[in-house]
Design an enzyme around this catalytic site. Structure first.
Site, PDB file in Angstrom:
ATOM      1  N   ARG A 168       0.802  -1.230   0.000  1.00  0.00           N
ATOM      2  CA  ARG A 168       0.000   0.000   0.000  1.00  0.00           C
ATOM      3  C   ARG A 168       0.834   1.279   0.000  1.00  0.00           C
ATOM      4  NH1 ARG A 168      -4.635  -1.689   4.143  1.00  0.00           N
ATOM      5  NH2 ARG A 168      -2.735  -2.085   5.278  1.00  0.00           N
TER       6      ARG A 168
ATOM      7  N   LYS B  76       2.744 -19.421   6.884  1.00  0.00           N
ATOM      8  CA  LYS B  76       1.993 -19.329   8.121  1.00  0.00           C
ATOM      9  C   LYS B  76       1.931 -17.910   8.681  1.00  0.00           C
ATOM     10  CE  LYS B  76       4.316 -20.139  12.313  1.00  0.00           C
ATOM     11  NZ  LYS B  76       5.587 -19.577  12.580  1.00  0.00           N
TER      12      LYS B  76
ATOM     13  N   HIS C 174       9.469 -22.972   6.628  1.00  0.00           N
ATOM     14  CA  HIS C 174      10.882 -22.719   6.318  1.00  0.00           C
ATOM     15  C   HIS C 174      11.814 -23.776   6.917  1.00  0.00           C
ATOM     16  CE1 HIS C 174      11.115 -20.707  10.270  1.00  0.00           C
ATOM     17  NE2 HIS C 174      12.427 -20.791  10.161  1.00  0.00           N
TER      18      HIS C 174
ATOM     19  N   LYS D  68      15.774 -25.825   5.533  1.00  0.00           N
ATOM     20  CA  LYS D  68      17.053 -25.836   6.250  1.00  0.00           C
ATOM     21  C   LYS D  68      17.898 -27.009   5.756  1.00  0.00           C
ATOM     22  CE  LYS D  68      15.346 -23.751  10.540  1.00  0.00           C
ATOM     23  NZ  LYS D  68      16.131 -22.543  10.803  1.00  0.00           N
TER      24      LYS D  68
ATOM     25  N   GLU E  42      14.692 -21.940  21.900  1.00  0.00           N
ATOM     26  CA  GLU E  42      15.168 -20.614  21.474  1.00  0.00           C
ATOM     27  C   GLU E  42      15.464 -19.778  22.705  1.00  0.00           C
ATOM     28  OE1 GLU E  42      13.050 -19.129  17.698  1.00  0.00           O
ATOM     29  OE2 GLU E  42      11.519 -20.160  18.855  1.00  0.00           O
TER      30      GLU E  42
ATOM     31  N   ASP F  53       2.518 -22.033  16.975  1.00  0.00           N
ATOM     32  CA  ASP F  53       3.640 -21.343  16.332  1.00  0.00           C
ATOM     33  C   ASP F  53       4.748 -22.317  15.900  1.00  0.00           C
ATOM     34  OD1 ASP F  53       5.039 -18.897  15.612  1.00  0.00           O
ATOM     35  OD2 ASP F  53       6.394 -19.338  17.278  1.00  0.00           O
TER      36      ASP F  53
ATOM     37  N   HIS G 204       6.473 -26.537  12.089  1.00  0.00           N
ATOM     38  CA  HIS G 204       7.885 -26.940  12.002  1.00  0.00           C
ATOM     39  C   HIS G 204       8.160 -28.304  12.647  1.00  0.00           C
ATOM     40  CE1 HIS G 204       8.147 -22.896  10.778  1.00  0.00           C
ATOM     41  NE2 HIS G 204       8.308 -22.341  11.955  1.00  0.00           N
TER      42      HIS G 204
ATOM     43  N   LYS H 229      10.455 -20.540  24.219  1.00  0.00           N
ATOM     44  CA  LYS H 229      11.200 -19.279  24.113  1.00  0.00           C
ATOM     45  C   LYS H 229      11.937 -19.054  25.429  1.00  0.00           C
ATOM     46  CE  LYS H 229       9.083 -18.045  20.250  1.00  0.00           C
ATOM     47  NZ  LYS H 229       9.746 -18.206  18.959  1.00  0.00           N
TER      48      LYS H 229
HETATM   49  C1  BG6 Z   1       8.911 -19.004  13.148  1.00  0.00           C
HETATM   50  C2  BG6 Z   1       8.204 -18.763  14.451  1.00  0.00           C
HETATM   51  O1  BG6 Z   1       8.082 -19.702  12.267  1.00  0.00           O
HETATM   52  O2  BG6 Z   1      10.087 -19.764  13.393  1.00  0.00           O
HETATM   53  C3  BG6 Z   1       9.106 -18.056  15.425  1.00  0.00           C
HETATM   54  O3  BG6 Z   1       7.053 -17.969  14.220  1.00  0.00           O
HETATM   55  C4  BG6 Z   1      10.404 -18.806  15.596  1.00  0.00           C
HETATM   56  O4  BG6 Z   1       8.480 -17.913  16.697  1.00  0.00           O
HETATM   57  C5  BG6 Z   1      11.020 -19.131  14.241  1.00  0.00           C
HETATM   58  O5  BG6 Z   1      11.284 -17.988  16.336  1.00  0.00           O
HETATM   59  C6  BG6 Z   1      12.197 -20.060  14.408  1.00  0.00           C
HETATM   60  O6  BG6 Z   1      12.876 -20.163  13.188  1.00  0.00           O
HETATM   61  P1  BG6 Z   1      14.443 -20.431  13.139  1.00  0.00           P
HETATM   62  O7  BG6 Z   1      14.724 -20.588  11.697  1.00  0.00           O
HETATM   63  O8  BG6 Z   1      15.092 -19.263  13.785  1.00  0.00           O
HETATM   64  O9  BG6 Z   1      14.657 -21.683  13.933  1.00  0.00           O
END
Ligand code: BG6
Length: 503
Positions: A61, A160, A190, A194, A228, A246, A251, A352
């Protein structure tokens, strides 16, 4: 140069150029574009995988010009590409493929004309990346179709959050599939991009060693951890989602699929995705009666991560969200009800603000059936394989050996240690580099099919529902630890422990 390095030199870094493309990125000024898409495309351009015959067309936009968007692309490279990889001459050429059109897809009266940017040449691949909120997927697809930009061979990329439950996920997919057929839809997870995750496929299916013992007769249990150290309270989306949606729904279930699936007949997208789907459909449903026994959710309090004091999740939240029961940690025990895996628990753990960033899969083998080492010091311990996804990517296989030297037969555990980082000196490409160009190649192998996504939600929804109905709150854990005590109890009840480095 050692053997592995020599072998590696002969097979690595094959850059196979892709055909020219027009990549239209909706949400061109957003975070995903800035942090991930532009840096990933830059690396692929720098390596010569595409050149100035391709176009990257930004749409959003904001009222920007081509020059503004090119400037933004430069800034994103400055910020998110390592200094050693920045080359001004390459950057000049790279940004020259960028152009921009301001557009508001939600208002048909203001729809902008993209036709001057898109080429009609069928040899030019056409891809639409929807780096926008899912409620705009429908209007965007409609815009693409009504304006005449749709082609049967065009591709659409989405990612997502693809819903917050099965129903909303189906609604999103329905919007997209009104225009695009399933073989045109690229759903990104994603994690599948990897390198180490793809290596799971190589490890399992390019070696004879593992497959014969990859089953309940030889494996005691499997642990999947994605820990993380970052916090989550300042990310608006996270509080609506929580760790289950999430990380586990997408994942971690994808990791599970690659670990547990039957060998696909080929690397054809559907051959692989059919096998993943079977895993998801074989997951034992967690009912509200079981949820307290096999799941644990947590939320971090304040604490210290890497020697730095950090606030609690509640302190990080904005005023209107205080008191939130969103989970920032989940541990759970899953079971796959099929012949191969009956009786083998899969323990998941993600959170987290944990002690460190560490993602790994632990394959814990069974003990030997009989030990002849009655008089030896040190009893044989069951073999264990650690597949380290990040950081310090690699594979360690713990074996029992004789402690060298005199002193009688003394047994001890030692790892066969393959560190990818130490062995292969090259930069590990980011997941998006692979995925963005797989779209252009037309390879859906590393993308989620609709039925997989829906099977994953079907398994997640009852857990979420049970939690939502429960009166208790997530268990507290101090930031900088491995989660609440309930997570330890979850696995210890089964006479097992979470893997910790070097134990
Ligand atoms: C994302 C999540 O899909 O993946 C995040 O929304 C997370 O919360 C992230 O931190 C982790 O990805 P990576 O590649 O850093 O392990």
């Amino acid at each position: 140069m050692n053997y592995i390095e020599r072998r590696h030199k002969s097979v690595s870094s094959r850059i196979i150029p892709v055909p020219p493309f027009d990549y239209v990125v909706f949400g061109a000024t957003g975070d995903l574009t800035k942090r991930k898409l532009i840096p990933a495309l830059y690396h692929r351009f720098k390596d010569g995988q595409f050149d100035q015959q391709s176009r990257i067309i930004g749409v959003s936009r904001s009222k920007l010009s081509d020059a503004d968007f090119q400037k933004a692309a430069r800034e994103s490279i400055d910020q998110f590409v390592a200094k050693a990889d920045r080359d001004e001459k390459v950057i000049d050429r790279f940004v020259s493929v960028f152009s921009y059109i301001p557009n508001d897809v939600s208002d048909p009266a203001k729809w902008a004309d993209l036709s001057t940017k898109l080429r009609d040449d069928p040899k030019v691949v056409r891809a639409f990346y929807l780096a926008i909120a899912p409620d705009l997927f429908g209007p965007t697809c409609e815009y693409i179709e009504k304006q005449g930009y749709y082609r049967r061979d065009a591709r659409v990329v989405i990612e997502k959050p693809l819903g917050h439950d099965l129903e909303s996920s189906m609604a999103i997919n329905n919007e997209v599939s009104r225009i695009f057929a399933e073989d045109q839809v690229y759903r990104i997870d994603h994690y599948l991009g990897k390198e180490t995750v793809q290596n799971l496929l190589a490890l399992r299916f390019a070696n004879i060693l593992f497959e014969p013992i990859w089953n309940s007769a030889h494996i005691d249990h499997i642990q999947l951890t994605v820990a993380e150290s970052v916090g989550a309270g300042t990310r608006g989306y996270y509080d609506e989602s929580g760790a289950l949606r999430d990380m586990i729904q997408n994942h971690m279930l994808q990791l599970l699929c690659l670990v547990a699936m039957e060998p696909p007949a080929s690397d054809d997208a559907d051959a692989l995705r059919d096998e993943k789907l079977k895993v998801l459909r074989s997951l034992k449903r967690i009912t509200s009666a079981d949820v307290g026994k096999v799941t644990v959710r947590g939320q971090y309090r304040n604490g210290s991560v890497d020697g730095q004091a950090v606030a609690s999740y509640q302190e990080e939240l904005p005023a209107d969200k205080k008191g939130s029961k969103a989970e920032t940690f989940v541990a759970l025990k899953a079971e796959i009800e099929n012949w191969r895996w009956a009786g083998v628990p899969f323990y998941f753990r993600t959170g987290k603000r944990m002690a460190s960033r560490a993602s790994e899969i632990v394959i814990q083998f069974r003990n030997i059936p009989h030990s002849m080492f009655d008089h030896a010091e040190g009893a044989p311990r069951p073999n264990r394989m650690i597949i380290r996804i990040q950081p310090d990517e690699g594979v360690k296989l713990f074996l029992m050996i004789k402690d060298p030297g005199p002193g009688g037969m003394r047994l001890r555990e030692a790892p066969l240690d393959l560190s990818f980082a130490a062995t292969f000196a090259e930069r590990t490409p980011e997941a998006y580099e692979r995925l963005l160009l797989d779209v252009i190649r037309g390879s859906q192998t590393l993308f989620m099919r609709r039925d997989e996504l829906e099977a994953a939600w079907s398994w997640i929804d009852p857990i979420r529902d049970a939690w939502d109905q429960a009166t208790d709150s997530p268990q507290a854990y101090a930031a900088g630890t491995w989660g609440p005590s309930g997570a330890v109890a979850l696995i210890e009840r089964d006479g097992r422990t979470w893997h910790e480095d070097d134990n």
